[in-house]
Design a protein around this motif. Structure first.
Motif, PDB file in Angstrom:
ATOM      1  N   ASP A  49     -45.575   3.390 -20.502  1.00 61.11           N
ATOM      2  CA  ASP A  49     -46.566   3.769 -21.521  1.00 61.11           C
ATOM      3  C   ASP A  49     -47.272   5.054 -21.091  1.00 61.11           C
ATOM      4  N   PRO A  50     -47.052   6.172 -21.810  1.00 60.50           N
ATOM      5  CA  PRO A  50     -47.674   7.444 -21.414  1.00 60.50           C
ATOM      6  C   PRO A  50     -49.106   7.599 -21.916  1.00 60.50           C
ATOM      7  N   ARG A  51     -49.612   6.623 -22.668  1.00 58.39           N
ATOM      8  CA  ARG A  51     -50.935   6.765 -23.276  1.00 58.39           C
ATOM      9  C   ARG A  51     -52.047   6.592 -22.240  1.00 58.39           C
ATOM     10  N   ASP A  52     -53.199   7.170 -22.550  1.00 59.60           N
ATOM     11  CA  ASP A  52     -54.393   6.998 -21.718  1.00 59.60           C
ATOM     12  C   ASP A  52     -54.868   5.557 -21.856  1.00 59.60           C
ATOM     13  N   LEU A  60     -47.633  -1.171 -25.765  1.00 61.32           N
ATOM     14  CA  LEU A  60     -46.614  -0.272 -26.306  1.00 61.32           C
ATOM     15  C   LEU A  60     -45.393  -1.049 -26.794  1.00 61.32           C
ATOM     16  N   SER A  61     -45.031  -2.116 -26.095  1.00 63.49           N
ATOM     17  CA  SER A  61     -43.847  -2.882 -26.506  1.00 63.49           C
ATOM     18  C   SER A  61     -44.022  -3.461 -27.907  1.00 63.49           C
ATOM     19  N   ARG A  62     -45.228  -3.893 -28.264  1.00 59.94           N
ATOM     20  CA  ARG A  62     -45.467  -4.424 -29.612  1.00 59.94           C
ATOM     21  C   ARG A  62     -45.403  -3.318 -30.664  1.00 59.94           C
TER      22      ARG A  62
END
Length: 82
Positions: A49-52, A60-62
């Motif tokens: 997951d690249p998000r902050d 992210l998987s969902r």
């Protein structure tokens, strides 16, 4: 009689055996190394997951599973009515 049923002549001129049709049966994914029948959520869980982390509300998987379902249902954009 079809030419494939009669046999064919080899390079040296001898008559070879008739060719038999080959079956193109699919190989089950469980017999191919690296492929298995995993749930999409399990596969997407391995995606980094690249998000902050401060702005994350949903894993992210969902998000990826929902995006995959939308594309499978025919979605072409992120906007609903375009």
């Amino acid at each position: 009689m079809l030419s494939s049923e009669r046999g064919s002549r080899g390079d040296d001129g001898d008559l070879t055996q008739p060719s038999t049709p080959r079956s193109h049966a699919a190989v089950p994914p469980c017999l191919i190394p690296g492929l298995s029948r995993s749930l999409p959520s399990e596969v997407f869980a391995a995606v980094p997951d690249p998000r902050d982390p401060r702005g994350v509300r949903h894993p992210l998987s969902r998000v990826l599973v929902i995006a995959q379902a939308a594309v499978a249902a025919g979605a072409r954009t992120l906007l609903g009515d375009q």
